[in-house]
Design a protein around this motif. Structure first.
Motif, PDB file in Angstrom:
ATOM      1  N   VAL B 100       0.843  -1.201   0.000  1.00 33.42           N
ATOM      2  CA  VAL B 100       0.000   0.000   0.000  1.00 33.42           C
ATOM      3  C   VAL B 100       0.874   1.246   0.000  1.00 33.42           C
ATOM      4  O   VAL B 100       0.683   2.158  -0.818  1.00 33.42           O
ATOM      5  CB  VAL B 100      -0.943   0.006   1.225  1.00 33.42           C
ATOM      6  N   LEU B 101       1.852   1.280   0.899  1.00 34.34           N
ATOM      7  CA  LEU B 101       2.703   2.478   0.986  1.00 34.34           C
ATOM      8  C   LEU B 101       3.438   2.718  -0.326  1.00 34.34           C
ATOM      9  O   LEU B 101       3.487   3.840  -0.823  1.00 34.34           O
ATOM     10  CB  LEU B 101       3.697   2.355   2.136  1.00 34.34           C
ATOM     11  N   ARG B 102       3.983   1.639  -0.878  1.00 35.27           N
ATOM     12  CA  ARG B 102       4.754   1.805  -2.115  1.00 35.27           C
ATOM     13  C   ARG B 102       3.880   2.326  -3.246  1.00 35.27           C
ATOM     14  O   ARG B 102       4.292   3.172  -4.026  1.00 35.27           O
ATOM     15  CB  ARG B 102       5.419   0.487  -2.508  1.00 35.27           C
ATOM     16  N   LYS B 103       2.648   1.826  -3.304  1.00 35.60           N
ATOM     17  CA  LYS B 103       1.744   2.299  -4.349  1.00 35.60           C
ATOM     18  C   LYS B 103       1.480   3.804  -4.217  1.00 35.60           C
ATOM     19  O   LYS B 103       1.493   4.531  -5.213  1.00 35.60           O
ATOM     20  CB  LYS B 103       0.416   1.529  -4.282  1.00 35.60           C
ATOM     21  N   MET B 134       5.400  11.643   4.655  1.00 39.66           N
ATOM     22  CA  MET B 134       5.958  10.978   5.836  1.00 39.66           C
ATOM     23  C   MET B 134       5.202  11.354   7.097  1.00 39.66           C
ATOM     24  O   MET B 134       5.057  10.545   8.004  1.00 39.66           O
ATOM     25  CB  MET B 134       7.431  11.350   5.998  1.00 39.66           C
ATOM     26  N   GLN B 135       4.769  12.604   7.152  1.00 37.81           N
ATOM     27  CA  GLN B 135       4.011  13.050   8.304  1.00 37.81           C
ATOM     28  C   GLN B 135       2.665  12.330   8.362  1.00 37.81           C
ATOM     29  O   GLN B 135       2.281  11.799   9.405  1.00 37.81           O
ATOM     30  CB  GLN B 135       3.788  14.570   8.193  1.00 37.81           C
ATOM     31  N   SER B 136       1.973  12.285   7.212  1.00 38.32           N
ATOM     32  CA  SER B 136       0.632  11.707   7.181  1.00 38.32           C
ATOM     33  C   SER B 136       0.669  10.198   7.389  1.00 38.32           C
ATOM     34  O   SER B 136      -0.188   9.633   8.060  1.00 38.32           O
ATOM     35  CB  SER B 136      -0.041  12.006   5.840  1.00 38.32           C
ATOM     36  N   LEU B 137       1.669   9.556   6.776  1.00 43.41           N
ATOM     37  CA  LEU B 137       1.732   8.099   6.818  1.00 43.41           C
ATOM     38  C   LEU B 137       2.902   7.619   7.671  1.00 43.41           C
ATOM     39  O   LEU B 137       3.482   6.559   7.412  1.00 43.41           O
ATOM     40  CB  LEU B 137       1.855   7.550   5.387  1.00 43.41           C
ATOM     41  N   SER B 138       3.209   8.407   8.673  1.00 39.19           N
ATOM     42  CA  SER B 138       4.388   8.134   9.487  1.00 39.19           C
ATOM     43  C   SER B 138       4.506   6.687   9.982  1.00 39.19           C
ATOM     44  O   SER B 138       5.561   6.052   9.817  1.00 39.19           O
ATOM     45  CB  SER B 138       4.405   9.112  10.656  1.00 39.19           C
ATOM     46  N   TYR B 145      10.371   0.776   6.893  1.00 37.85           N
ATOM     47  CA  TYR B 145      11.811   0.957   7.066  1.00 37.85           C
ATOM     48  C   TYR B 145      12.389  -0.120   7.979  1.00 37.85           C
ATOM     49  O   TYR B 145      13.406  -0.737   7.665  1.00 37.85           O
ATOM     50  CB  TYR B 145      12.083   2.339   7.669  1.00 37.85           C
ATOM     51  N   MET B 146      11.706  -0.350   9.100  1.00 37.32           N
ATOM     52  CA  MET B 146      12.270  -1.237  10.117  1.00 37.32           C
ATOM     53  C   MET B 146      12.017  -2.719   9.825  1.00 37.32           C
ATOM     54  O   MET B 146      12.780  -3.570  10.275  1.00 37.32           O
ATOM     55  CB  MET B 146      11.690  -0.890  11.492  1.00 37.32           C
ATOM     56  N   GLU B 147      10.953  -3.023   9.120  1.00 36.37           N
ATOM     57  CA  GLU B 147      10.582  -4.426   8.930  1.00 36.37           C
ATOM     58  C   GLU B 147      10.870  -4.941   7.540  1.00 36.37           C
ATOM     59  O   GLU B 147      10.514  -6.076   7.215  1.00 36.37           O
ATOM     60  CB  GLU B 147       9.100  -4.632   9.257  1.00 36.37           C
ATOM     61  N   LEU B 204      11.978   8.487  11.337  1.00 38.17           N
ATOM     62  CA  LEU B 204      12.858   7.618  12.140  1.00 38.17           C
ATOM     63  C   LEU B 204      13.134   8.184  13.528  1.00 38.17           C
ATOM     64  O   LEU B 204      13.294   7.440  14.480  1.00 38.17           O
ATOM     65  CB  LEU B 204      14.188   7.411  11.413  1.00 38.17           C
ATOM     66  N   LYS B 205      13.207   9.476  13.627  1.00 37.10           N
ATOM     67  CA  LYS B 205      13.626  10.112  14.884  1.00 37.10           C
ATOM     68  C   LYS B 205      12.571  11.060  15.428  1.00 37.10           C
ATOM     69  O   LYS B 205      12.881  12.161  15.874  1.00 37.10           O
ATOM     70  CB  LYS B 205      14.946  10.868  14.662  1.00 37.10           C
ATOM     71  N   GLN B 206      11.320  10.617  15.369  1.00 41.28           N
ATOM     72  CA  GLN B 206      10.254  11.485  15.873  1.00 41.28           C
ATOM     73  C   GLN B 206      10.457  11.821  17.343  1.00 41.28           C
ATOM     74  O   GLN B 206      10.108  12.919  17.794  1.00 41.28           O
ATOM     75  CB  GLN B 206       8.887  10.827  15.642  1.00 41.28           C
ATOM     76  N   TRP B 207      10.991  10.884  18.119  1.00 38.81           N
ATOM     77  CA  TRP B 207      11.244  11.152  19.536  1.00 38.81           C
ATOM     78  C   TRP B 207      12.134  12.382  19.707  1.00 38.81           C
ATOM     79  O   TRP B 207      11.922  13.190  20.601  1.00 38.81           O
ATOM     80  CB  TRP B 207      11.901   9.940  20.203  1.00 38.81           C
TER      81      TRP B 207
END
Lengths: 251, 251
Positions: B100-103, B134-138, B145-147, B204-207
């Motif tokens: 979905v994201l890639r599409k 990235m904000q909307s689909l964070s 990225y991680m999986e 990646l670094k929202q914290w």
DNA sequence: GTCTATACAACGATAGAC
DNA sequence: GTCTATCGTTGTATAGAC
């Protein structure tokens, strides 16, 4: 890790720090000698290297959670029962890896803080030093980056604190350059995090750099060059001035 | 995703693209309607949102492999049997998310390529557009990225190709600026990957950004500013010239 | 110090009632 | 369309022989 290199080149770091070969694995062994059942160092060091290296091969390829101890057993050639003479548990193995890497980075950050260099040299030392660490301990960095959320909450927090301390190191160098009127920067914290981001790419996106044939030295020089441009830095007049027509080679 | 926004501001993207709320989840439902047993859209859309959101909460906190379907069941309030009416398998769930994201990203890249803008505006559009995505689909970005290494080899390759295509988009904008003598850059490919690195930090670094109270707009402006400095760009004279004493506000 | 054999908990997945 | 109950597998971890 003996003396700080006089000249900030990759070769200098390679000589000053032992991050590979037998001496390195010996120090890893010393670091968690107590958590291990095997007393003979010769035997223990060899098998520790096997276990850690196999863990990186498997975990960095398909994820630490997805790697089973049966996988690890066949990859190392050590039986499952045998593995437990070297690790307390699977989770413990992950924790040890993070612990070892953090201890090494801590040492480097400590050394970097005691250095008294002018702002540009400080920036160069931090960037070259960190990139050299990432190059030498690349699988360790990648593992800790990708598997951090699988570790204890406490360890996660320590890893974030470490990243913040690294950012601070950069911010300090930037601030000192600002007060010496060598740099101009509105948001040092943001620039620091951008530099950190570019550094971390070196282990996160090795596939890309390998594909495009980018060397560690070239990449480090690129990060420094970018940083100095963002800081509106001009090389001193005795050096060739920063020309508008070509990239100056600060590195 | 209708017309391209005339002005390159975050608000414009928000109006042009629907990346949240019911319309978004409806489009997700349409995208894998065939892989699902539930026919009633009203029911399916609601539960899909529950399942995906819960997956992000669990997987982005402790890892997808570490998340069990029993966890997912209790987090969604849907029984384990019930879950299997919506997903083919656990691995399938991960694949669907990546798909979905890639599409969506593919669509955006496609639109960005058809745009005919001057180099600076193109750079701004790419950066603002991607940061807004990235904000909307964070959670989607973070998950993928991680999986990624847990998914099929083929899907991994497609994700890497997508990142390369995105880098190319940046390189094209940089090259066109170079030929129009607005930019100076020795290594467009390296700069592009640095920009991509800085963009990816946003999920990646929202914290870190939350901690330092950095807004999306502020961060996007910072990336653009950095990029233009690295490109030795000078604003046209009718605008206020880039002063050495303060940061120009390109954004 | 290393192995084989095994315990047992947790997992993904499915069948069939409702 | 959703649930409960259950199957078979795979995982981590350990006990005890060598």
């Amino acid at each position: 890790m003996a003396d700080w290199p006089n000249e900030t080149t990759i070769e200098a770091f390679r000589k000053a720090w032992t991050l590979e070969g037998e001496p390195f694995w010996t120090s890893v062994f010393e670091m968690h000698r107590d958590k291990i059942q095997i007393k003979n160092p010769k035997v223990a060091i060899g098998n520790l290297e096997k276990i850690f290296s196999a863990t990186f091969r498997l975990a960095n390829a398909k994820g630490f959670q997805a790697m089973s101890l049966r996988d690890l057993s066949s990859e190392t050639g050590i039986s499952m029962g045998g593995l437990y003479a070297y690790i307390g548990s699977k989770n413990d193995l992950g924790s040890v890896i993070e612990g070892v890497l953090r201890k090494y980075i801590d040492q480097v950050i400590g050394e970097l803080m005691t250095q008294d260099l002018d702002p540009v040299a400080r920036l160069r030392a931090i960037i070259y030093g960190e990139i050299f660490m990432m190059q030498s301990l690349s699988p360790w960095y990648y593992f800790c980056y990708m598997e951090l959320k699988g570790l204890d909450k406490e360890q996660q927090q320590q890893a974030l604190d470490l990243e913040l301390r690294f950012d601070s190191l950069l911010v300090d160098a930037i601030q000192s350059g600002i007060s010496q009127k060598q740099f101009i920067c509105d948001k040092p914290a943001l620039l620091a995090s951008s530099i950190t981001a570019q550094l971390q790419q070196w282990h996160l996106k090795q596939w890309k750099f390998r594909m495009k044939d980018v060397s560690m030295e070239e990449y480090a020089a690129h990060i420094i060059d970018n940083a100095l441009r963002c800081l509106s830095y001009r090389a001193p007049e005795k050096d060739s001035e920063v020309p508008r027509q070509s990239i100056p080679n600060y590195a």
